[in-house]
Design a protein around this motif. Sequence first.
Motif, short mmCIF file in Angstrom:
data_model
loop_
_atom_site.label_atom_id
_atom_site.label_comp_id
_atom_site.label_asym_id
_atom_site.label_seq_id
_atom_site.Cartn_x
_atom_site.Cartn_y
_atom_site.Cartn_z
N GLY A 1 0.76 -1.23 0.00
CA GLY A 1 0.00 0.00 0.00
C GLY A 1 0.80 1.29 0.00
N THR A 2 2.11 1.22 -0.03
CA THR A 2 2.90 2.45 -0.06
C THR A 2 3.84 2.40 -1.24
OG1 THR A 2 4.59 1.52 1.39
CG2 THR A 2 2.87 2.81 2.44
N ALA A 3 3.83 3.46 -2.00
CA ALA A 3 4.74 3.57 -3.13
C ALA A 3 5.54 4.84 -2.95
CB ALA A 3 3.97 3.62 -4.45
N PRO A 4 6.87 4.75 -2.87
CA PRO A 4 7.68 5.95 -2.70
C PRO A 4 7.49 6.91 -3.87
CG PRO A 4 9.06 3.97 -2.75
CD PRO A 4 7.65 3.54 -2.96
N GLU A 5 7.61 8.21 -3.58
CA GLU A 5 7.48 9.22 -4.63
C GLU A 5 8.48 8.94 -5.75
OE1 GLU A 5 8.03 13.01 -2.84
OE2 GLU A 5 6.34 12.75 -1.48
N SER A 6 9.71 8.71 -5.37
CA SER A 6 10.76 8.40 -6.32
C SER A 6 11.84 7.64 -5.57
CB SER A 6 11.35 9.68 -6.91
OG SER A 6 12.52 9.37 -7.62
N ASN A 7 12.26 6.51 -6.11
CA ASN A 7 13.31 5.76 -5.42
C ASN A 7 14.63 5.89 -6.16
OD1 ASN A 7 13.88 4.42 -3.08
ND2 ASN A 7 13.50 2.41 -3.92
N GLU A 8 14.72 6.85 -7.08
CA GLU A 8 15.97 7.10 -7.79
C GLU A 8 16.78 8.11 -6.98
OE1 GLU A 8 16.45 7.06 -11.69
OE2 GLU A 8 14.88 5.63 -12.08
N VAL A 9 17.56 7.59 -6.07
CA VAL A 9 18.34 8.45 -5.17
C VAL A 9 19.60 8.92 -5.88
CG1 VAL A 9 19.48 8.56 -2.93
CG2 VAL A 9 17.47 7.11 -3.22
N LYS A 10 19.87 10.22 -5.76
CA LYS A 10 21.09 10.81 -6.32
C LYS A 10 21.84 11.51 -5.20
CE LYS A 10 18.64 13.20 -9.35
NZ LYS A 10 17.30 12.73 -9.12
N ASP A 11 23.13 11.67 -5.36
CA ASP A 11 23.95 12.38 -4.39
C ASP A 11 23.39 13.78 -4.19
OD1 ASP A 11 25.97 13.34 -2.76
OD2 ASP A 11 27.58 12.51 -3.97
N GLY A 12 23.13 14.15 -2.95
CA GLY A 12 22.61 15.48 -2.64
C GLY A 12 21.12 15.52 -2.42
N ASP A 13 20.39 14.43 -2.69
CA ASP A 13 18.95 14.38 -2.48
C ASP A 13 18.63 14.32 -0.98
OD1 ASP A 13 18.33 14.39 -5.15
OD2 ASP A 13 17.94 12.23 -5.28
N PHE A 14 17.52 14.96 -0.59
CA PHE A 14 17.04 14.85 0.78
C PHE A 14 16.20 13.58 0.87
CE2 PHE A 14 14.24 15.60 4.36
CZ PHE A 14 15.14 16.06 5.32
N CYS A 15 16.56 12.69 1.78
CA CYS A 15 15.92 11.38 1.88
C CYS A 15 15.35 11.12 3.26
CB CYS A 15 16.93 10.27 1.58
SG CYS A 15 17.60 10.35 -0.06
N MET A 16 14.28 10.33 3.31
CA MET A 16 13.68 9.87 4.55
C MET A 16 13.83 8.36 4.58
SD MET A 16 12.04 10.36 7.33
CE MET A 16 10.71 11.43 7.67
N VAL A 17 14.30 7.82 5.72
CA VAL A 17 14.46 6.38 5.87
C VAL A 17 13.10 5.81 6.28
CG1 VAL A 17 15.71 4.52 7.02
CG2 VAL A 17 16.87 6.68 6.52
N ILE A 18 12.57 4.87 5.49
CA ILE A 18 11.22 4.35 5.72
C ILE A 18 11.20 2.96 6.33
CG2 ILE A 18 10.11 5.79 3.98
CD1 ILE A 18 10.29 3.36 2.06
#
Length: 70
Positions: A4-21
């Motif tokens: 039931g959860t789909a991340p907005e975008s899982n294409e992580v790049k250097d410098g991106d702000f990320c939340m650990v789920i």
Amino acid sequence: MLKGTAPESNEVKDGDFCMVISGTHKGKSGIARDLNISKTGHLTITIVQTDGNRFKTLGKNVTVQKANVA
């Protein structure tokens, strides 16, 4: 895969702000640094929090967020 959860975008790049789920650091967030593909083929990321603390996590455990403007 999480139900039931789909991340907005899982294409992580250097410098991106990320939340650990998921995983040990669940709920923490910060800037993605030092992206690496391990020998087993998994993406590892170093997250740098706003207070300067660093931790490593797997790419599958994070989702890219809009920058935290607090």
